[in-house]
Design a protein around this motif. Sequence first.
Motif, PDB file in Angstrom:
ATOM      1  N   ALA A 121       0.831  -1.210   0.000  1.00 13.88           N
ATOM      2  CA  ALA A 121       0.000   0.000   0.000  1.00 13.88           C
ATOM      3  C   ALA A 121       0.865   1.259   0.000  1.00 13.88           C
ATOM      4  CB  ALA A 121      -0.921  -0.004   1.216  1.00 13.88           C
ATOM      5  N   GLU A 122       1.938   1.230   0.782  1.00  9.55           N
ATOM      6  CA  GLU A 122       2.829   2.392   0.821  1.00  9.55           C
ATOM      7  C   GLU A 122       3.492   2.615  -0.532  1.00  9.55           C
ATOM      8  OE1 GLU A 122       5.413   1.449   4.041  1.00  9.55           O
ATOM      9  OE2 GLU A 122       4.125   2.398   5.547  1.00  9.55           O
ATOM     10  N   ARG A 123       3.897   1.517  -1.156  1.00 10.35           N
ATOM     11  CA  ARG A 123       4.510   1.635  -2.490  1.00 10.35           C
ATOM     12  C   ARG A 123       3.513   2.205  -3.495  1.00 10.35           C
ATOM     13  NH1 ARG A 123       7.368  -4.367  -2.726  1.00 10.35           N
ATOM     14  NH2 ARG A 123       9.053  -3.941  -1.234  1.00 10.35           N
ATOM     15  N   ALA A 124       2.279   1.702  -3.425  1.00 14.45           N
ATOM     16  CA  ALA A 124       1.248   2.190  -4.350  1.00 14.45           C
ATOM     17  C   ALA A 124       0.968   3.668  -4.122  1.00 14.45           C
ATOM     18  CB  ALA A 124      -0.030   1.379  -4.185  1.00 14.45           C
ATOM     19  N   ASN A 125       0.937   4.069  -2.849  1.00  9.81           N
ATOM     20  CA  ASN A 125       0.675   5.486  -2.543  1.00  9.81           C
ATOM     21  C   ASN A 125       1.811   6.375  -3.031  1.00  9.81           C
ATOM     22  OD1 ASN A 125      -1.741   4.817  -1.305  1.00  9.81           O
ATOM     23  ND2 ASN A 125      -0.846   4.702   0.756  1.00  9.81           N
ATOM     24  N   TYR A 127       3.892   5.662  -5.495  1.00  9.65           N
ATOM     25  CA  TYR A 127       3.845   5.692  -6.964  1.00  9.65           C
ATOM     26  C   TYR A 127       2.760   6.651  -7.454  1.00  9.65           C
ATOM     27  CZ  TYR A 127       3.062   4.259 -11.771  1.00  9.65           C
ATOM     28  OH  TYR A 127       2.899   4.278 -13.126  1.00  9.65           O
ATOM     29  N   ASP A 128       1.582   6.561  -6.855  1.00 13.98           N
ATOM     30  CA  ASP A 128       0.486   7.450  -7.262  1.00 13.98           C
ATOM     31  C   ASP A 128       0.840   8.914  -7.045  1.00 13.98           C
ATOM     32  OD1 ASP A 128      -0.999   5.253  -7.943  1.00 13.98           O
ATOM     33  OD2 ASP A 128      -2.137   5.184  -6.066  1.00 13.98           O
ATOM     34  N   GLU A 129       1.552   9.181  -5.955  1.00  7.71           N
ATOM     35  CA  GLU A 129       1.911  10.569  -5.647  1.00  7.71           C
ATOM     36  C   GLU A 129       2.954  11.111  -6.616  1.00  7.71           C
ATOM     37  OE1 GLU A 129       3.952  13.189  -2.025  1.00  7.71           O
ATOM     38  OE2 GLU A 129       3.229  11.135  -1.648  1.00  7.71           O
ATOM     39  N   TYR A 130       4.025  10.341  -6.845  1.00  4.08           N
ATOM     40  CA  TYR A 130       5.135  10.862  -7.637  1.00  4.08           C
ATOM     41  C   TYR A 130       4.915  10.709  -9.138  1.00  4.08           C
ATOM     42  CZ  TYR A 130       7.797  11.775  -3.453  1.00  4.08           C
ATOM     43  OH  TYR A 130       8.213  12.288  -2.253  1.00  4.08           O
ATOM     44  N   SER A 131       4.027   9.809  -9.546  1.00  5.33           N
ATOM     45  CA  SER A 131       3.721   9.717 -10.973  1.00  5.33           C
ATOM     46  C   SER A 131       3.027  10.991 -11.458  1.00  5.33           C
ATOM     47  CB  SER A 131       2.844   8.498 -11.255  1.00  5.33           C
ATOM     48  OG  SER A 131       1.614   8.584 -10.558  1.00  5.33           O
ATOM     49  N   GLN A 132       2.406  11.727 -10.540  1.00  7.92           N
ATOM     50  CA  GLN A 132       1.782  12.999 -10.895  1.00  7.92           C
ATOM     51  C   GLN A 132       2.823  14.074 -11.202  1.00  7.92           C
ATOM     52  OE1 GLN A 132      -0.923  14.129  -7.762  1.00  7.92           O
ATOM     53  NE2 GLN A 132      -2.027  12.192  -7.816  1.00  7.92           N
ATOM     54  N   TYR A 133       4.046  13.884 -10.697  1.00 10.12           N
ATOM     55  CA  TYR A 133       5.115  14.864 -10.901  1.00 10.12           C
ATOM     56  C   TYR A 133       6.005  14.514 -12.087  1.00 10.12           C
ATOM     57  CZ  TYR A 133       3.892  16.667  -6.292  1.00 10.12           C
ATOM     58  OH  TYR A 133       3.218  17.203  -5.220  1.00 10.12           O
ATOM     59  N   LYS A 184      11.039  10.077 -15.298  1.00  7.53           N
ATOM     60  CA  LYS A 184      10.305   8.804 -15.397  1.00  7.53           C
ATOM     61  C   LYS A 184      10.012   8.276 -14.003  1.00  7.53           C
ATOM     62  CE  LYS A 184      12.635   5.321 -16.974  1.00  7.53           C
ATOM     63  NZ  LYS A 184      13.352   4.371 -17.871  1.00  7.53           N
ATOM     64  N   VAL A 185       8.817   7.674 -13.852  1.00  6.86           N
ATOM     65  CA  VAL A 185       8.436   7.023 -12.595  1.00  6.86           C
ATOM     66  C   VAL A 185       7.981   5.610 -12.934  1.00  6.86           C
ATOM     67  CG1 VAL A 185       6.954   7.078 -10.569  1.00  6.86           C
ATOM     68  CG2 VAL A 185       7.721   9.226 -11.596  1.00  6.86           C
ATOM     69  N   PRO A 192       8.317   1.765  -6.052  1.00  8.52           N
ATOM     70  CA  PRO A 192       8.390   2.789  -7.098  1.00  8.52           C
ATOM     71  C   PRO A 192       9.809   3.322  -7.258  1.00  8.52           C
ATOM     72  CG  PRO A 192       7.335   3.658  -5.128  1.00  8.52           C
ATOM     73  CD  PRO A 192       7.496   2.186  -4.908  1.00  8.52           C
ATOM     74  N   GLN A 193      10.230   3.482  -8.503  1.00  8.78           N
ATOM     75  CA  GLN A 193      11.557   4.006  -8.819  1.00  8.78           C
ATOM     76  C   GLN A 193      11.397   5.300  -9.597  1.00  8.78           C
ATOM     77  OE1 GLN A 193      14.975   2.479  -8.099  1.00  8.78           O
ATOM     78  NE2 GLN A 193      14.973   4.701  -8.278  1.00  8.78           N
ATOM     79  N   VAL A 194      11.966   6.373  -9.062  1.00  6.47           N
ATOM     80  CA  VAL A 194      11.852   7.691  -9.680  1.00  6.47           C
ATOM     81  C   VAL A 194      13.199   8.062 -10.285  1.00  6.47           C
ATOM     82  CG1 VAL A 194      11.298  10.127  -9.307  1.00  6.47           C
ATOM     83  CG2 VAL A 194      10.086   8.359  -8.004  1.00  6.47           C
ATOM     84  N   PHE A 195      13.185   8.431 -11.565  1.00  6.48           N
ATOM     85  CA  PHE A 195      14.399   8.869 -12.257  1.00  6.48           C
ATOM     86  C   PHE A 195      14.319  10.378 -12.483  1.00  6.48           C
ATOM     87  CE2 PHE A 195      13.896   4.433 -13.298  1.00  6.48           C
ATOM     88  CZ  PHE A 195      15.188   3.926 -13.246  1.00  6.48           C
ATOM     89  N   VAL A 196      15.390  11.071 -12.149  1.00  4.49           N
ATOM     90  CA  VAL A 196      15.428  12.520 -12.308  1.00  4.49           C
ATOM     91  C   VAL A 196      16.590  12.919 -13.208  1.00  4.49           C
ATOM     92  CG1 VAL A 196      14.278  12.992 -10.118  1.00  4.49           C
ATOM     93  CG2 VAL A 196      16.776  12.790 -10.180  1.00  4.49           C
TER      94      VAL A 196
END
Length: 406
Positions: A121-125, A127-133, A184-185, A192-196
């Motif tokens: 659930a934490e991973r999903a939250n 991902y949902d949060e940072y995929s918006q960015y 990319k997210v 979730p893996q965030v690339f900057v």
Amino acid sequence: MSKEMIEALDALETEKGVKKEIVIDALETALQTAYKRNYNQAQNVEVDFDAKKGDIKVYAVKEVTDEVFDSRLEVSLKDATAINKAYEIGDHIKFEVTPKNFGRIAAQTAKQVIMQRVREAERANVYDEYSQYENEIMQGTVERKDNKFVYVSLGKVEAVMPRSDQMPREEYKMHEHIKVYVSKVENATKGPQVFVSRTNPGMVKRLFEEEVPEIYDGTVEIVGVAREAGDRSKVAVRSNNENVDAVGTTVGPRGARVQAVVNELSGENMDIVQWEDDPSDYIANALNPAEVIAVQFNDEDNERSATVIVPDYQLSLAIGKKGQNARLAAKLTGFKIDIKPESEVEFVDDDELTAEDQAEEAAEVATDVDTTDANEDAATEAATDAAADPDDDAATTASDPTDTNE
């Protein structure tokens, strides 16, 4: 298991956003597996979790048959009708087989399931949060770095910045605050893996949106960005309001707005280019600061290509250092650009002239012919008049040989 379990599930749903029904379903599935593993039971086991009392019961599901071959899976019709006369062959009956010590196994299983669901659930939250960015700029803090990545904390997640996304001349220090572009997210198996990035052309666009209100509200639009990170970028802009100068607005008073972007990108040069509908004008603007005499398109070539003619003394400026100016202009406009000096350009044949050019040339030739014919007619008329009038000086001189002797 008791009502405390229900209270824990309610708290989990409130704090972590994990729905109680999802945890109960996962718990029942996990308990079935645990029961079969610990008690060597067949695959006909069901686990029922009472969502009101918190009790857990295990049932063996058996099919009603005429003759029993496996007592773990089947029950005779005689035994079934003894329980309930309504049972028929093919029906399924649940028999409770909950072991006395199953509570301990259930507690351990429940703990594992809940922890797993919480992580998911934490991973999903996240991902949902940072995929918006994604494709936006965020403020981050440099946490650590190695030979491949710079790790940037964005709050709930640690983003990674590969070497290809790091600015060539920037040195990232621990705990340094930097702006990064979320390129990319990914929702990976480990979370979730965030690339900057600091080199993505999108970062230039977002920085100008922060500095120029007219770009943010859409009055001025960034049509394209061509970038060689850390060195130079070309930004094409156009105005959606005829009263607003796109280039001047983007540059800002005394270049303040563009300078803010340059400072953020460690001195990267910015060329602001006026976008035009006419490709020739757009290409000429893209080659700024070089002066362009003409742009010729190669219609026979399937590729989008053009030949740009510049003054001889502007050739090196148009090409740029190591071809950078021409390269960025080509990337910005989408045309393959060949730059030639004026001295190397051959005259255009009449067959290559447009109808308009041919008409103008014909008019000039006709004017020259009319002027020549008029001069010749005037000379002929004067000679005829002189021959007809003997009193004329010119006629006397031509007909009297004595004057010559004198």
